[in-house]
Write a protein that holds these residues in place. Sequence first.
Motif, mmCIF file in Angstrom:
data_model
loop_
_atom_site.group_PDB
_atom_site.id
_atom_site.type_symbol
_atom_site.label_atom_id
_atom_site.label_comp_id
_atom_site.label_asym_id
_atom_site.label_seq_id
_atom_site.Cartn_x
_atom_site.Cartn_y
_atom_site.Cartn_z
ATOM 1 N N LEU A 1 0.821 -1.217 0.000
ATOM 2 C CA LEU A 1 0.000 0.000 0.000
ATOM 3 C C LEU A 1 0.850 1.260 0.000
ATOM 4 C CD1 LEU A 1 -3.152 -0.285 2.317
ATOM 5 C CD2 LEU A 1 -3.008 -0.278 -0.170
ATOM 6 N N ASN A 2 1.868 1.284 0.847
ATOM 7 C CA ASN A 2 2.743 2.460 0.895
ATOM 8 C C ASN A 2 3.426 2.693 -0.443
ATOM 9 O OD1 ASN A 2 2.148 3.152 3.545
ATOM 10 N ND2 ASN A 2 3.775 1.877 4.402
ATOM 11 N N HIS A 3 3.822 1.606 -1.088
ATOM 12 C CA HIS A 3 4.453 1.710 -2.409
ATOM 13 C C HIS A 3 3.457 2.265 -3.434
ATOM 14 C CE1 HIS A 3 7.153 0.619 -5.709
ATOM 15 N NE2 HIS A 3 6.112 0.057 -6.318
ATOM 16 N N LEU A 4 2.209 1.797 -3.377
ATOM 17 C CA LEU A 4 1.193 2.249 -4.336
ATOM 18 C C LEU A 4 0.823 3.715 -4.109
ATOM 19 C CD1 LEU A 4 -1.149 -0.885 -4.528
ATOM 20 C CD2 LEU A 4 0.740 -0.225 -6.035
ATOM 21 N N ILE A 5 0.849 4.135 -2.861
ATOM 22 C CA ILE A 5 0.600 5.559 -2.570
ATOM 23 C C ILE A 5 1.763 6.406 -3.092
ATOM 24 C CG2 ILE A 5 0.401 7.257 -0.705
ATOM 25 C CD1 ILE A 5 -1.078 4.994 0.898
#
Length: 720
Positions: free
Chosen positions: A459-463
């Motif tokens: 999720l952090n990567h996608l954000i």
Amino acid sequence: MSDAFGRLAPFIQDYIYANEWTELRAVQVAACDVIFDTECNLLLSSGTASGKTEAAFLPVLTDLAKHPSSSVGILYISPLKALINDQFKRLEQILVEGNIPVCKWHGDASISKKNALVKKPEGVLQITPESLESLLMNKRGASIKMFSDLRYVIIDEVHHFMRDSRGIQVLSLLERMQRLTGNVPRRIGLSATLGDIGLAERWLNTGSGRECISPVTDDKSGSIRLFVHRFVKAQDDDATHADSGDRAHFEYLFKMTLDKKTIIFANSREEIEFIMANLREIALANKAPDVYRVHHGNVSAQLREQAEDEMKVSEDRIVTGATVTLELGIDIGSLDQAVQIGAPATVSSFAQRLGRCGRRGQVPQLLFTFVEDVQATAADKLGPINWSFIRLIAIIQLYTKHRWIEPIPPQKHPYSLVYHQTMSTLKSNGELSAAKLAQEVLSLGSFKSISQDDFKLLLNHLIATEHIQKTEQGGLIIGRVGEKIVNHFHFYTVFIVPEYYLVKDENKPIGTVDKIYPVGVRFSLAGITWETLDVNEKSKVLFVKRVPGISVVDWNVDFESELHTVLVRTMRSILRGNESYPYLSDSCKERLAEIRYLALGSTITENLVTQLSEHTFAVFPWVGTRQLFTLHFCLLGRGIKSKMPWRTAVYLEVCFGGTAEELEREIADILASKPNLHELPLPDDIEIAAKYNEYVPYPLLRKQFVEDFLDFDGLVEGLE
């Protein structure tokens, strides 16, 4: 007729009488018992043309006729549009008097009929995973209405889905649908080739909360006609022209398929194109009719469907060259035989291909041919061994003697699919909190091995990469980059689609190729030679004209396979043995004796390590591809370089400065030390190929490779 017949709806009984069935088959009786007398899921595994489709549909249509559904009642999921079209015709015949409508839903289906179903959902819906994904993403409200009273989900070709990323997609979609509607339909899985019924049952049950019954029917196989014939290729040939060995092979194929309805299977598109072009030329020279067709994923849908229809209804004995596309259960009527060029990739593939012939009471007849190109020096101990020939015998033995088929290992860390279902879930639901999104995705049965920490990293990567965006309220929505991806129709597919160029003869699509052939260059497609007239690079279209002669097309390699330890050990037992297999030609028997002599002389079946040259050794642990890769990386972890000579190799070629005994001790020490596989010196870009890997943080892809591909326990077990 059995008692099961009396329990079927009157319109189905009428259909059975009209089609002059003398009795229900064992698999159909067993399916009726499970559907009528239990609430369990049902897994039907039996040969091609054994009546599985009818076994699934007859009792569930009966149930639907007696207890009408207030929405779509039966959802049939297929991996192929062609299979849906084929089943649609069969269902329409059954349902003529049943007053149960059937609708097909895929990219080529009628839009007006789809819209009518959305307004008034009922009956049977036949759909591909991609179309179901689109429905749940873009028509959430309509999906609730369409599936609110869904009773049954029939999944065709279960073995195909189990080994493919689309299988995880299907299971995820079914669970998401259950949450939307609060309704849990029963599932029915159909397959001709399953190696481990327990694995398949667990797969089918995922997220359904039901148990599964897999009836064992008396499906005893009768006789099978098999024959293996060998040709020898001369050295130093021009690849575009057939030498004496190839010519003899093509002449033999022409003779053996003349006036016989046949599928010729090969392991690559390039090979089947070349074979069919040569057969067409030989037929022309002999003034024989042109009955030769080509069927693979790059031939246009129109030409593939034409070949399927001709095989089914034409009075001519059509000979069709194919790769894997005709393994699945499209009805092409009875075949006189199937031909396999070289060894099939797996036992499962062999079983599928064998199942294409022998329909409707015929004895299955399968002819194997292979052309050898042995160019070995006296110093090359292993070069003269034809490994694919030994693999072919092992495959035949495992299936015909033991009915063994490779089990399909589950995918525990499919991060590419986690990405896909995360984006699809957000698109379908709109804004969600991070916690709610994690709960929605990680509670899907296929993702039970994915940790909260791994999902947080994703999720952090996608954000950070703007696939997902935080709102002012702290929720999550699709981001700027993500919008372009999820709003493109390619998003619905989860399998890798290479970049292709459309080939057109005037306005008629012939198929696709994976590279540009410049103006004036000739190439083969659909078994015909074409010459490029014009290229539109922007639209990715090649305009061509048909020309005489034989050409080749240099496709990127599409034959990648993985050998199972059971198969590799069977290869060793064949090399150690002295059985003379009755299906081998005299030339093949001589070749087998020669290979056994070489194997005995080199001691590879008895010794773990065999010296090839001063600092080169062959290591033969006789284990499968995954276990062999594991040993390769474990050796690398000790500074010992090795390589697999080719993808389906059964040994490692090791560069080592010591003796054979010292190398054996190193390997024994590796097995005893139980190394941490996560700490092995893997290549920087190692991964299990998947469509959405580029959007997944690399540490997760590396973890997936280690956890889902490498197999240290299997290596140790294989060497005990």
